[in-house]
Each structure stands twice: as C-alpha cells, then as structure tokens.
Design a protein around this motif. Sequence first.
Motif, PDB file in Angstrom:
ATOM      1  N   ALA A   1      27.090  25.661 -64.481  1.00 21.84           N
ATOM      2  CA  ALA A   1      26.379  25.559 -65.759  1.00 21.84           C
ATOM      3  C   ALA A   1      27.085  24.572 -66.697  1.00 21.84           C
ATOM      4  N   ARG A   2      28.403  24.638 -66.725  1.00 19.66           N
ATOM      5  CA  ARG A   2      29.161  23.693 -67.567  1.00 19.66           C
ATOM      6  C   ARG A   2      28.979  22.261 -67.069  1.00 19.66           C
ATOM      7  N   GLY A   3      29.034  22.087 -65.744  1.00 21.05           N
ATOM      8  CA  GLY A   3      28.861  20.761 -65.174  1.00 21.05           C
ATOM      9  C   GLY A   3      27.470  20.203 -65.428  1.00 21.05           C
ATOM     10  N   LEU A   4      26.465  21.045 -65.281  1.00 16.77           N
ATOM     11  CA  LEU A   4      25.085  20.631 -65.533  1.00 16.77           C
ATOM     12  C   LEU A   4      24.912  20.220 -66.996  1.00 16.77           C
ATOM     13  N   ASP A   5      25.468  21.002 -67.906  1.00 20.98           N
ATOM     14  CA  ASP A   5      25.396  20.665 -69.325  1.00 20.98           C
ATOM     15  C   ASP A   5      26.076  19.321 -69.601  1.00 20.98           C
ATOM     16  N   ARG A   6      27.246  19.125 -69.008  1.00 19.69           N
ATOM     17  CA  ARG A   6      27.961  17.861 -69.212  1.00 19.69           C
ATOM     18  C   ARG A   6      27.147  16.700 -68.651  1.00 19.69           C
ATOM     19  N   ALA A   7      26.576  16.849 -67.457  1.00 17.62           N
ATOM     20  CA  ALA A   7      25.781  15.777 -66.849  1.00 17.62           C
ATOM     21  C   ALA A   7      24.614  15.397 -67.756  1.00 17.62           C
ATOM     22  N   ARG A   8      23.963  16.376 -68.312  1.00 17.99           N
ATOM     23  CA  ARG A   8      22.822  16.099 -69.195  1.00 17.99           C
ATOM     24  C   ARG A   8      23.273  15.421 -70.478  1.00 17.99           C
ATOM     25  N   ARG A   9      24.432  15.849 -71.021  1.00 10.12           N
ATOM     26  CA  ARG A   9      24.956  15.202 -72.226  1.00 10.12           C
ATOM     27  C   ARG A   9      25.370  13.759 -71.946  1.00 10.12           C
ATOM     28  N   LEU A  10      25.698  13.444 -70.694  1.00  9.44           N
ATOM     29  CA  LEU A  10      26.052  12.081 -70.310  1.00  9.44           C
ATOM     30  C   LEU A  10      24.823  11.226 -70.003  1.00  9.44           C
ATOM     31  N   GLY A  11      23.635  11.812 -70.124  1.00 13.34           N
ATOM     32  CA  GLY A  11      22.400  11.059 -69.949  1.00 13.34           C
ATOM     33  C   GLY A  11      21.763  11.134 -68.574  1.00 13.34           C
ATOM     34  N   ALA A  12      22.165  12.097 -67.771  1.00 11.77           N
ATOM     35  CA  ALA A  12      21.580  12.222 -66.428  1.00 11.77           C
ATOM     36  C   ALA A  12      20.109  12.582 -66.507  1.00 11.77           C
ATOM     37  N   GLU A  13      19.305  11.867 -65.739  1.00 12.83           N
ATOM     38  CA  GLU A  13      17.896  12.193 -65.598  1.00 12.83           C
ATOM     39  C   GLU A  13      17.666  12.977 -64.311  1.00 12.83           C
ATOM     40  N   THR A  14      18.564  12.809 -63.356  1.00 15.86           N
ATOM     41  CA  THR A  14      18.519  13.499 -62.077  1.00 15.86           C
ATOM     42  C   THR A  14      19.901  14.080 -61.825  1.00 15.86           C
ATOM     43  N   VAL A  15      19.935  15.265 -61.222  1.00 17.90           N
ATOM     44  CA  VAL A  15      21.217  15.893 -60.895  1.00 17.90           C
ATOM     45  C   VAL A  15      21.268  16.124 -59.393  1.00 17.90           C
ATOM     46  N   GLU A  16      22.382  15.723 -58.817  1.00 14.07           N
ATOM     47  CA  GLU A  16      22.598  15.880 -57.387  1.00 14.07           C
ATOM     48  C   GLU A  16      23.887  16.650 -57.153  1.00 14.07           C
ATOM     49  N   THR A  17      24.061  17.107 -55.923  1.00 17.32           N
ATOM     50  CA  THR A  17      25.327  17.701 -55.510  1.00 17.32           C
ATOM     51  C   THR A  17      25.548  17.341 -54.055  1.00 17.32           C
ATOM     52  N   VAL A  18      26.730  17.599 -53.565  1.00 20.98           N
ATOM     53  CA  VAL A  18      27.069  17.333 -52.173  1.00 20.98           C
ATOM     54  C   VAL A  18      27.924  18.488 -51.675  1.00 20.98           C
ATOM     55  N   VAL A  19      27.623  18.957 -50.451  1.00 17.62           N
ATOM     56  CA  VAL A  19      28.304  20.117 -49.879  1.00 17.62           C
ATOM     57  C   VAL A  19      28.632  19.799 -48.426  1.00 17.62           C
ATOM     58  N   LEU A  20      29.805  20.169 -47.998  1.00 17.67           N
ATOM     59  CA  LEU A  20      30.162  20.047 -46.589  1.00 17.67           C
ATOM     60  C   LEU A  20      29.288  21.030 -45.811  1.00 17.67           C
ATOM     61  N   SER A  21      28.664  20.582 -44.729  1.00 16.47           N
ATOM     62  CA  SER A  21      27.685  21.420 -44.020  1.00 16.47           C
ATOM     63  C   SER A  21      28.289  22.714 -43.482  1.00 16.47           C
ATOM     64  N   SER A  22      29.578  22.739 -43.222  1.00 17.04           N
ATOM     65  CA  SER A  22      30.220  23.956 -42.725  1.00 17.04           C
ATOM     66  C   SER A  22      30.442  24.996 -43.829  1.00 17.04           C
ATOM     67  N   ASN A  23      30.227  24.619 -45.083  1.00 18.85           N
ATOM     68  CA  ASN A  23      30.399  25.527 -46.212  1.00 18.85           C
ATOM     69  C   ASN A  23      29.066  26.241 -46.482  1.00 18.85           C
ATOM     70  N   GLU A  24      28.800  27.264 -45.690  1.00 12.25           N
ATOM     71  CA  GLU A  24      27.527  27.982 -45.816  1.00 12.25           C
ATOM     72  C   GLU A  24      27.366  28.629 -47.179  1.00 12.25           C
ATOM     73  N   ASP A  25      28.458  29.133 -47.761  1.00 12.95           N
ATOM     74  CA  ASP A  25      28.389  29.714 -49.107  1.00 12.95           C
ATOM     75  C   ASP A  25      27.957  28.655 -50.115  1.00 12.95           C
ATOM     76  N   GLY A  26      28.503  27.453 -49.994  1.00  8.31           N
ATOM     77  CA  GLY A  26      28.165  26.373 -50.917  1.00  8.31           C
ATOM     78  C   GLY A  26      26.722  25.935 -50.788  1.00  8.31           C
ATOM     79  N   LEU A  27      26.236  25.848 -49.559  1.00  2.00           N
ATOM     80  CA  LEU A  27      24.833  25.480 -49.358  1.00  2.00           C
ATOM     81  C   LEU A  27      23.900  26.548 -49.911  1.00  2.00           C
ATOM     82  N   ARG A  28      24.237  27.806 -49.679  1.00  2.00           N
ATOM     83  CA  ARG A  28      23.425  28.914 -50.195  1.00  2.00           C
ATOM     84  C   ARG A  28      23.414  28.883 -51.729  1.00  2.00           C
ATOM     85  N   PHE A  29      24.578  28.642 -52.342  1.00  2.00           N
ATOM     86  CA  PHE A  29      24.696  28.555 -53.794  1.00  2.00           C
ATOM     87  C   PHE A  29      23.805  27.433 -54.330  1.00  2.00           C
ATOM     88  N   ALA A  30      23.887  26.250 -53.709  1.00  2.00           N
ATOM     89  CA  ALA A  30      23.103  25.106 -54.181  1.00  2.00           C
ATOM     90  C   ALA A  30      21.608  25.395 -54.101  1.00  2.00           C
TER      91      ALA A  30
END
Length: 154
Positions: free
Chosen positions: A99-128
């Motif tokens: 939530a903090r990162g998303l807020d910062r990205a928007r304050r920096l002028g982001a129109e699109t938000v992306e993320t990247v996760v290592l495919s072996s990190n199933e918890d991270g993929l589920r979270f995203a």
Amino acid sequence: MVGSEDTGTAGLRIVSPEDEAALGDWLHVHNTVIPTHHLTLDEARDRAGRHRLEVAYLGDTVVGSSTVRPPADDTRAATVIARVLPGHRGRGFGGRLYARGLDRARRLGAETVETVVLSSNEDGLRFARKHGFAETERYVLPGETVPWVDLRLR
C-alpha cells in the motif's frame, strides 16, 4: 535508523534505509526472497540511488522490504515490489508495504503499476494476484534458470 517512519500494522515500523545497517537489512530481505539473484551491498547502494527502498521491522526484527521503481518517462509505469521474509508472511506486513509503495508510485506520477515476482515464490505470486495483478510475461534472465513473472495491476 534514520528515515521516514510508519508505525502502522501490528507494531510494524517502516523506514527508508538511509544508513548502512538498514541498507544491509534491505539487502538481506532481497537476497533471502530472491535466492537466485543475489545482490552485493554496492548493487544495493546503486538501487537506493535510483529507486525508493524501504525496510519493515517488527521491534528490532527485520520482516520485509519494498522497492518502488519510479515511472519511466516513455511508459509512465512504476514497479512496486513488496517482499516479506517467509517466517513473517500472512500477518499483513506485505499488504502494508505494498500500500505504501502503491501510494508512492502514484505520487510519482505512475499511470500504470507493475510488479515482478520470481516464479518459484508461490506466496508472492498469490499475493500479487490477490491484489489485482495479472501476469503479462515470463522470462529467464541470462545465467539464471528460474523464470521471472512480470505482472500489471488491472
């Protein structure tokens, strides 16, 4: 530790890593969550100069970190990455970092938000996916064997 602090979720304290100890904690989380792509302290310093980094603590214990890559001029896309150490997942820390990162990205002028996760990190993929991200690409970096997954917020 120096930096802006947040004392939100269940005693979670989030700081910008403005000293070597906190930057070392950010690096520890990165290298633990992404064991196939270890960074050095010099590489972490470089990232701190280009991106917005934060480290999350519960008391004196490091529990996670985040990275916000500011929007690129040509795409206006920012990348928001929240990482939580395995023993501390499922307690809301990742959500707070995200939530903090998303807020910062928007304050920096982001129109699109992306993320990247290592495919072996199933918890991270589920979270995203739980937070509205959809997969856009899978790829393997040179010299690595585990694919990365790029995702975009819908």
